[in-house]
Motif scaffolding. Structure first.
Motif, PDB file in Angstrom:
ATOM      1  N   LEU A 125       0.835  -1.194   0.000  1.00 28.17           N
ATOM      2  CA  LEU A 125       0.000   0.000   0.000  1.00 28.17           C
ATOM      3  C   LEU A 125       0.878   1.255   0.000  1.00 28.17           C
ATOM      4  O   LEU A 125       0.593   2.213  -0.729  1.00 28.17           O
ATOM      5  CB  LEU A 125      -0.931  -0.006   1.218  1.00 28.17           C
ATOM      6  N   VAL A 126       1.935   1.243   0.783  1.00 26.96           N
ATOM      7  CA  VAL A 126       2.858   2.383   0.820  1.00 26.96           C
ATOM      8  C   VAL A 126       3.447   2.621  -0.575  1.00 26.96           C
ATOM      9  O   VAL A 126       3.483   3.751  -1.061  1.00 26.96           O
ATOM     10  CB  VAL A 126       3.989   2.153   1.850  1.00 26.96           C
ATOM     11  N   GLU A 127       3.867   1.552  -1.227  1.00 30.09           N
ATOM     12  CA  GLU A 127       4.447   1.682  -2.573  1.00 30.09           C
ATOM     13  C   GLU A 127       3.414   2.190  -3.581  1.00 30.09           C
ATOM     14  O   GLU A 127       3.735   3.029  -4.432  1.00 30.09           O
ATOM     15  CB  GLU A 127       5.036   0.347  -3.018  1.00 30.09           C
ATOM     16  N   ARG A 128       2.180   1.697  -3.506  1.00 30.76           N
ATOM     17  CA  ARG A 128       1.130   2.189  -4.410  1.00 30.76           C
ATOM     18  C   ARG A 128       0.856   3.674  -4.164  1.00 30.76           C
ATOM     19  O   ARG A 128       0.669   4.447  -5.114  1.00 30.76           O
ATOM     20  CB  ARG A 128      -0.155   1.364  -4.246  1.00 30.76           C
ATOM     21  N   TYR A 129       0.851   4.083  -2.895  1.00 27.32           N
ATOM     22  CA  TYR A 129       0.642   5.488  -2.561  1.00 27.32           C
ATOM     23  C   TYR A 129       1.784   6.345  -3.121  1.00 27.32           C
ATOM     24  O   TYR A 129       1.540   7.371  -3.754  1.00 27.32           O
ATOM     25  CB  TYR A 129       0.528   5.670  -1.041  1.00 27.32           C
ATOM     26  N   GLN A 130       3.029   5.916  -2.899  1.00 28.16           N
ATOM     27  CA  GLN A 130       4.175   6.672  -3.398  1.00 28.16           C
ATOM     28  C   GLN A 130       4.135   6.789  -4.921  1.00 28.16           C
ATOM     29  O   GLN A 130       4.445   7.847  -5.478  1.00 28.16           O
ATOM     30  CB  GLN A 130       5.479   6.017  -2.935  1.00 28.16           C
TER      31      GLN A 130
ATOM     32  N   ALA B 153       3.770  10.202  -7.160  1.00 28.41           N
ATOM     33  CA  ALA B 153       4.716  10.507  -8.237  1.00 28.41           C
ATOM     34  C   ALA B 153       3.982  10.725  -9.557  1.00 28.41           C
ATOM     35  O   ALA B 153       4.309  11.660 -10.308  1.00 28.41           O
ATOM     36  CB  ALA B 153       5.742   9.377  -8.375  1.00 28.41           C
ATOM     37  N   ASP B 154       2.988   9.886  -9.842  1.00 33.05           N
ATOM     38  CA  ASP B 154       2.207  10.046 -11.072  1.00 33.05           C
ATOM     39  C   ASP B 154       1.483  11.380 -11.081  1.00 33.05           C
ATOM     40  O   ASP B 154       1.447  12.078 -12.102  1.00 33.05           O
ATOM     41  CB  ASP B 154       1.196   8.906 -11.221  1.00 33.05           C
TER      42      ASP B 154
ATOM     43  N   SER C 267      -4.673   8.681 -17.010  1.00 32.18           N
ATOM     44  CA  SER C 267      -5.708   9.168 -16.103  1.00 32.18           C
ATOM     45  C   SER C 267      -5.678  10.681 -16.051  1.00 32.18           C
ATOM     46  O   SER C 267      -4.641  11.311 -16.243  1.00 32.18           O
ATOM     47  CB  SER C 267      -5.466   8.618 -14.699  1.00 32.18           C
ATOM     48  N   SER C 268      -6.812  11.281 -15.765  1.00 30.85           N
ATOM     49  CA  SER C 268      -6.869  12.732 -15.618  1.00 30.85           C
ATOM     50  C   SER C 268      -6.249  13.115 -14.276  1.00 30.85           C
ATOM     51  O   SER C 268      -6.122  12.302 -13.368  1.00 30.85           O
ATOM     52  CB  SER C 268      -8.304  13.218 -15.687  1.00 30.85           C
ATOM     53  N   VAL C 269      -5.838  14.359 -14.168  1.00 23.93           N
ATOM     54  CA  VAL C 269      -5.262  14.861 -12.926  1.00 23.93           C
ATOM     55  C   VAL C 269      -6.283  14.706 -11.799  1.00 23.93           C
ATOM     56  O   VAL C 269      -5.929  14.325 -10.683  1.00 23.93           O
ATOM     57  CB  VAL C 269      -4.805  16.326 -13.088  1.00 23.93           C
TER      58      VAL C 269
ATOM     59  N   ALA D 296      -7.781  11.920  -6.842  1.00 25.05           N
ATOM     60  CA  ALA D 296      -8.732  11.068  -6.119  1.00 25.05           C
ATOM     61  C   ALA D 296      -8.055   9.766  -5.687  1.00 25.05           C
ATOM     62  O   ALA D 296      -8.281   9.279  -4.571  1.00 25.05           O
ATOM     63  CB  ALA D 296      -9.959  10.777  -6.989  1.00 25.05           C
ATOM     64  N   ARG D 297      -7.217   9.212  -6.553  1.00 25.24           N
ATOM     65  CA  ARG D 297      -6.500   7.974  -6.223  1.00 25.24           C
ATOM     66  C   ARG D 297      -5.529   8.205  -5.069  1.00 25.24           C
ATOM     67  O   ARG D 297      -5.444   7.392  -4.145  1.00 25.24           O
ATOM     68  CB  ARG D 297      -5.744   7.465  -7.465  1.00 25.24           C
ATOM     69  N   VAL D 298      -4.798   9.315  -5.097  1.00 24.92           N
ATOM     70  CA  VAL D 298      -3.876   9.653  -4.011  1.00 24.92           C
ATOM     71  C   VAL D 298      -4.657   9.800  -2.706  1.00 24.92           C
ATOM     72  O   VAL D 298      -4.266   9.259  -1.667  1.00 24.92           O
ATOM     73  CB  VAL D 298      -3.079  10.939  -4.331  1.00 24.92           C
ATOM     74  N   ASP D 299      -5.778  10.518  -2.743  1.00 25.95           N
ATOM     75  CA  ASP D 299      -6.590  10.713  -1.543  1.00 25.95           C
ATOM     76  C   ASP D 299      -7.115   9.390  -0.990  1.00 25.95           C
ATOM     77  O   ASP D 299      -7.105   9.166   0.221  1.00 25.95           O
ATOM     78  CB  ASP D 299      -7.758  11.663  -1.824  1.00 25.95           C
ATOM     79  N   GLN D 300      -7.568   8.511  -1.893  1.00 22.99           N
ATOM     80  CA  GLN D 300      -8.102   7.222  -1.469  1.00 22.99           C
ATOM     81  C   GLN D 300      -7.008   6.361  -0.819  1.00 22.99           C
ATOM     82  O   GLN D 300      -7.206   5.774   0.236  1.00 22.99           O
ATOM     83  CB  GLN D 300      -8.722   6.481  -2.662  1.00 22.99           C
ATOM     84  N   LEU D 301      -5.842   6.309  -1.453  1.00 22.67           N
ATOM     85  CA  LEU D 301      -4.735   5.519  -0.903  1.00 22.67           C
ATOM     86  C   LEU D 301      -4.245   6.118   0.408  1.00 22.67           C
ATOM     87  O   LEU D 301      -3.896   5.386   1.345  1.00 22.67           O
ATOM     88  CB  LEU D 301      -3.594   5.417  -1.917  1.00 22.67           C
ATOM     89  N   ARG D 302      -4.218   7.443   0.505  1.00 25.30           N
ATOM     90  CA  ARG D 302      -3.788   8.092   1.751  1.00 25.30           C
ATOM     91  C   ARG D 302      -4.757   7.762   2.880  1.00 25.30           C
ATOM     92  O   ARG D 302      -4.329   7.503   4.019  1.00 25.30           O
ATOM     93  CB  ARG D 302      -3.669   9.603   1.565  1.00 25.30           C
ATOM     94  N   ALA D 303      -6.051   7.749   2.592  1.00 26.56           N
ATOM     95  CA  ALA D 303      -7.040   7.393   3.622  1.00 26.56           C
ATOM     96  C   ALA D 303      -6.815   5.958   4.102  1.00 26.56           C
ATOM     97  O   ALA D 303      -6.896   5.675   5.300  1.00 26.56           O
ATOM     98  CB  ALA D 303      -8.448   7.568   3.078  1.00 26.56           C
TER      99      ALA D 303
END
Length: 184
Positions: free
Chosen positions: A32-37, A41-42, A62-64, A69-76
């Protein structure tokens, strides 16, 4: 406000002294940490590229907005592994008692001393956990909680050595800090 009121306000603060919130991570899923990082980066790459305005598609990617949204979801998801501790500065007496309770390991007939201990003046294996425990004012943790966090009886804790070092460093920094606020 009078000086007495200001001192009383400071004494009424959690721990009665300067405090600081710190975050530790309780055995997070490193995938999960790696997916978030990677998601961060993306997103940074997409935001810094000469690209269409946010929300528009990025050449088949993907759109910005989707990346945010993906960063926010993974951070949660990642934040579910976080524990926020509030640590405080120790008094000089508390600090000295801890140092005295965790003396440096010295060379004996049967064992070698630890050069790190000699450098710091305390047992670098036992002092950081004791310092963190002494300086934590919130949440209220009992002996069982501390044993699970720091480890005991040869069992590892859920906090890694670097996390304990960093959190204990925050307590030491508060205890031995020098406030230097530049004039503007």
């Amino acid at each position: 406000m009078s000086i007495k009121d200001r001192i009383r306000r400071a004494k009424a603060a959690p721990g009665g002294t300067v405090t600081k919130p710190i975050k530790v991570w309780l055995a997070p899923n490193m995938g999960l940490v790696e997916r978030y990082q990677q998601a961060v980066a993306d997103l940074e790459s997409a935001e810094s590229a000469d690209s269409p305005p946010p929300g528009d598609s990025l050449e088949g990617g993907s759109s910005v907005v989707e990346l945010r949204a993906r960063v926010d979801q993974l951070r949660a998801e990642l934040d579910e592994y976080a524990l926020e501790l509030t640590v405080r500065a120790l008094s000089d007496d508390e600090w000295q008692r801890l140092v005295d309770d965790h003396p440096p390991r010295r060379k004996t007939e049967t064992s070698e001393g630890d050069p790190r201990d000699a450098e710091y003046g305390w047992n670098t294996t036992t002092f950081p956990g004791a310092l963190l425990r002494a300086g934590t004012v919130a949440p209220d943790l009992d002996d069982e909680d501390w044993a699970m966090l720091l480890g005991s009886d040869g069992q590892p804790g859920v906090l890694t050595h670097p996390q304990v070092q960093e959190a204990a460093g925050a307590v030491a920094g508060l205890t031995r800090f020098r406030l230097d606020i530049p004039f503007s």
